[in-house]
Design a protein around this motif. Structure first.
Motif, PDB file in Angstrom:
ATOM      1  N   ARG A 160       0.855  -1.254   0.140  1.00  0.00           N
ATOM      2  CA  ARG A 160       0.056  -0.055  -0.001  1.00  0.00           C
ATOM      3  C   ARG A 160       0.804   1.200  -0.229  1.00  0.00           C
TER       4      ARG A 160
ATOM      5  N   GLN B  70      -4.405  -2.685  -3.069  1.00  0.00           N
ATOM      6  CA  GLN B  70      -4.241  -1.531  -3.667  1.00  0.00           C
ATOM      7  C   GLN B  70      -5.384  -0.457  -3.981  1.00  0.00           C
ATOM      8  N   GLN B  71      -6.714  -1.214  -4.032  1.00  0.00           N
ATOM      9  CA  GLN B  71      -7.824  -0.262  -4.370  1.00  0.00           C
ATOM     10  C   GLN B  71      -8.640  -0.248  -3.179  1.00  0.00           C
TER      11      GLN B  71
ATOM     12  N   LYS C 254       1.879   0.739  -4.519  1.00  0.00           N
ATOM     13  CA  LYS C 254       0.508   1.191  -4.924  1.00  0.00           C
ATOM     14  C   LYS C 254       0.496   1.390  -6.624  1.00  0.00           C
ATOM     15  N   HIS C 255       1.503   2.001  -7.031  1.00  0.00           N
ATOM     16  CA  HIS C 255       1.663   2.257  -8.596  1.00  0.00           C
ATOM     17  C   HIS C 255       1.587   1.099  -9.583  1.00  0.00           C
TER      18      HIS C 255
END
Length: 297
Positions: A165, A233-234, A169-170
Motif C-alpha cells: 500500500r 491497492q484499491q 501502489k503504482h
C-alpha cells in the motif's frame, strides 16, 4: 464487485490448507511453496502476455519488492505446509485470521493510518473470538514453538500488505503479483533441492500431491493472490485483510471432513468471526474498486 471478489478469495484460500496437506504426502514443505509460486507464475505470465501489458516497475521499487517477496511469499509459503503436515489445516487456517488485527497495528507506523471506530470494534470482536479458538487449541498440546512460528505468518502478511500500500501502489496488480511469485519461486526452488524432504514419501499419493500443488499454484496462489493484491491497492490493506477472518471457516470445514478435531467452542468462535466481518465490511467498499477497466477486459 469488491464483495464478490472478497467471497471468491475466501473460498479459494479456505480450501488451500487441505491441498497443502495432500501435497506434503510426497513433497517437502519448501517444495510445496516452490510449486505454488511456479504454478502461479506460469498462469499469470500467460495472462500478462495475453493482455499485452507494459512493465511499469522502477529501480526504486526493488527493495520494497524484495521485502514483500520474503515476508508475503517465501516465509509463509514455506512454513505453512510444514505446520499443516504437523497439526492439520484447521489450526493453521485459524491463525491466519489474526491478520486484520495485526494489519491495523502495522498500518499505524507504516501508513500512518488509524482505524475507524467501526473497524476497531469489528476487529477487536474478531480477536475475542479468535482467543476462544486459542483456548481450545491449548488443550491439543501443540508445542509453543510451533504456535509462535505459525502466528508469525499473519504478522509477515500484515507487514507485506502495508508495504504494498505504501510503496508499490503504482504497480498494476497483475505485474506486482507476477513479479512476487516469480521471485519467490526463484528463491524457494533451489532451497527445496538443498533441504529435501525429511518425511517418507508415499508413492501411491504422488499424483494426488502433484495435482494439489498445481491447483494451489494456478488458483490458490496465482489467481487469488492477484485478486488480493488488487484489493489491497484499491480498497486498502484492512478491507483486503478481512478476507483472512473467513479463511478459518473453510479450513475448519475441510479439516472436519478430513477427520481433524472440531469442537463446539471452535464453531461458536467462527460464528462470532463471521458476525464481526459482516459488521466491518458492509458498506466499507469503495464503489470503483475491483472493476475491470476497458483495457483489461
Amino acid at each position: 464487485m469488491p464483495y464478490f471478489w472478497f467471497v471468491v478469495i475466501c473460498l479459494i484460500w479456505g480450501s488451500s490448507f487441505v491441498l497443502m496437506k495432500r501435497a506434503t504426502l510426497c513433497l517437502s514443505p519448501i517444495g510445496v511453496g516452490a510449486g505454488r509460486a511456479i504454478g502461479g507464475t506460469l498462469v499469470l505470465a500467460l495472462i500478462f502476455l495475453f493482455m499485452k501489458q507494459k512493465r511499469t516497475i522502477r529501480r526504486e521499487d526493488f527493495l520494497p519488492l524484495v521485502a514483500v517477496v520474503i515476508l508475503g511469499f517465501v516465509w509463509p509459503h514455506s512454513l505453512q505446509p510444514e505446520m499443516v503436515a504437523r497439526h492439520g489445516g484447521a489450526f493453521v487456517g485459524m491463525t491466519v485470521g489474526f491478520t486484520p488485527l495485526l494489519t491495523i497495528l502495522v498500518s499505524i507506523p507504516i501508513l500512518g493510518l488509524w482505524p475507524t471506530k467501526r473497524q476497531t470494534i469489528g476487529v477487536i470482536g474478531a480477536l475475542a473470538c479468535m482467543l476462544l479458538l486459542l483456548m481450545d487449541l491449548g488443550k491439543q498440546s501443540i508445542p509453543l514453538t510451533d504456535i509462535l512460528l505459525t502466528f508469525s505468518v499473519p504478522l509477515t502478511y500484515s507487514v507485506a500488505n502495508g508495504i504494498i500500500r505504501r510503496s508499490l501502489k503504482h504497480l498494476p496488480p497483475l505485474e506486482l503479483t507476477l513479479l512476487c511469485l516469480a521471485s519467490a519461486g526463484a528463491v524457494m526452488l533451489p532451497l527445496s533441492l538443498v533441504v529435501g524432504n525429511h518425511r517418507e514419501a508415499d508413492p501411491n499419493q504422488f499424483a494426488l500431491a502433484l495435482a494439489s500443488v498445481a491447483i494451489l499454484g494456478v488458483v490458490g496462489t496465482g489467481i487469488a493472490t492477484f485478486l488480493f493484491n488488487r484489493m489491497v491497492q484499491q480498497q486498502g490493506p484492512l478491507f483486503a485483510a478481512m478476507t483472512t477472518n473467513l479463511v478459518p471457516v473453510g479450513a475448519f470445514m475441510w479439516g472436519h471432513s478430513d477427520g481433524e478435531r472440531i469442537s463446539t467452542m471452535q464453531v461458536a468462535a467462527l460464528v462470532g468471526i463471521l458476525a464481526m466481518v459482516t459488521f466491518v465490511q458492509v458498506g466499507a467498499a469503495r464503489p470503483a474498486a475491483l472493476e475491470l477497466s476497458s483495457a483489461e477486459q
